[in-house]
Enzyme design. Structure first.
Site, PDB file in Angstrom:
ATOM      1  N   SER A 138       6.154   4.786   1.285  1.00 36.05           N
ATOM      2  CA  SER A 138       5.541   3.823   0.371  1.00 36.05           C
ATOM      3  C   SER A 138       6.515   3.563  -0.764  1.00 36.05           C
ATOM      4  O   SER A 138       7.425   4.371  -1.018  1.00 36.05           O
ATOM      5  CB  SER A 138       4.233   4.408  -0.193  1.00 36.05           C
ATOM      6  OG  SER A 138       3.756   3.666  -1.293  1.00 36.05           O
ATOM      7  N   TYR A 151      -0.640  11.869  -3.995  1.00 33.46           N
ATOM      8  CA  TYR A 151      -0.219  10.821  -3.056  1.00 33.46           C
ATOM      9  C   TYR A 151       1.253  10.463  -3.262  1.00 33.46           C
ATOM     10  O   TYR A 151       2.039  10.425  -2.306  1.00 33.46           O
ATOM     11  CB  TYR A 151      -1.088   9.579  -3.236  1.00 33.46           C
ATOM     12  CG  TYR A 151      -0.663   8.426  -2.350  1.00 33.46           C
ATOM     13  CD1 TYR A 151      -1.034   8.389  -1.017  1.00 33.46           C
ATOM     14  CD2 TYR A 151       0.120   7.380  -2.854  1.00 33.46           C
ATOM     15  CE1 TYR A 151      -0.640   7.339  -0.194  1.00 33.46           C
ATOM     16  CE2 TYR A 151       0.520   6.336  -2.040  1.00 33.46           C
ATOM     17  CZ  TYR A 151       0.138   6.318  -0.716  1.00 33.46           C
ATOM     18  OH  TYR A 151       0.547   5.291   0.096  1.00 33.46           O
TER      19      TYR A 151
END
Length: 269
Positions: A138, A151
């Site tokens: 990401s 995360y």
């Protein structure tokens, strides 16, 4: 010779987009997910549309024992030419308040499962001296993320892990690509309770199909890191030169609730 791709987290979002794309390209598919209904429907669709063979495995990647057995069974019966480690999820909120069990599950899926599945498949690929691996990270991987601390940290692991493997394997015939998408039109924001944050209300979302296509092309070109979208690319580079306090301030703003959306008109999550 028909090639085979193994995709985790394949029932929806970027994983499903990869499945459709690779089916269109003539790959036989092995699709993993916890969602049996969606996975079966996707398998039928791809077999109907592209005439390839699609196998499915219903698997919770956080289940360490079942994970090892399932991957080893797959490798006993199939030669995997492309591995796409896509499974993952997020959680937004102050770390002191969020669910520990949920975050430990996130670490298990993003870090442990990505590591284990990659190692097991790599051992097979090494015997054939060829193969491609895409690990879906990401743009979160490029900086810390206040209010999504776990995360962001796990995605940083995936990026670092992938780049290191790419260097180790550069003369092996096996490529490793870290795909680092920004905000994307998937179910991620709903599950992570992020629909009302500035990240998803003030940014143009890229489609899962375009992310998969850009990732696939990058894989074929042997790219180690692929960041889809010009603005996402600029943002990932900027974090390396912007003073760290500014980075933290920006990330706080990104994960704040958008003042333009009220509880009344915000989507349910």
């Amino acid at each position: 010779m028909i090639k085979t791709a193994l995709i985790t987290g394949a029932s929806q979002g970027i994983g499903a987009a990869f499945a459709r794309l690779l089916g269109e390209q003539g790959y036989n598919l092995i699709l993993l997910s916890q969602n049996k209904v969606l996975l079966e429907a996707l398998a039928r669709e791809i077999e109907r549309d592209w005439g390839v063979t699609v196998s499915i495995e219903i698997l919770d990647l956080s289940d360490t024992l079942q994970r090892r057995k399932t991957i080893e069974k797959i490798l006993d019966h199939h030669t995997v030419d492309v591995l796409i480690n896509n499974a993952g999820f997020g959680l937004s909120g102050s770390f002191i308040d969020t669910s520990l069990d949920y975050e430990l599950g996130m670490i298990e899926v993003h870090v442990a499962a990505t590591t284990e599945v990659t190692k097991l498949v790599l051992k097979q690929m090494k015997g054939h001296h060829k193969g491609h691996i895409i690990n879906v990270a990401s743009t979160a991987a490029f900086q810390p993320g206040p209010f999504m601390a776990v995360y962001y940290a796990t995605k940083a692991y995936i990026l670092s892990f992938s780049e290191a493997l790419a260097e180790e394997l550069k003369k092996s015939g096996i490529s490793v690509t870290a795909l680092c998408p920004g905000p994307t039109k998937t179910g991620f924001a709903t599950r992570a309770h992020m629909l009302q944050t500035n990240l998803f209300t003030r940014h143009r979302l890229m489609s899962a199909e375009l992310v998969a296509l850009i990732g696939y092309r990058g894989m074929l070109n042997g790219k180690r890191v692929v960041v889809p979208g010009t603005l996402n690319t600029i943002g990932s580079l900027a974090t390396r030169i912007v003073p760290r306090p500014w980075v933290f301030r920006i990330m706080r703003g990104v994960h704040s609730r958008s003042p333009r959306r009220t509880a009344k008109n915000a989507p349910h999550s």
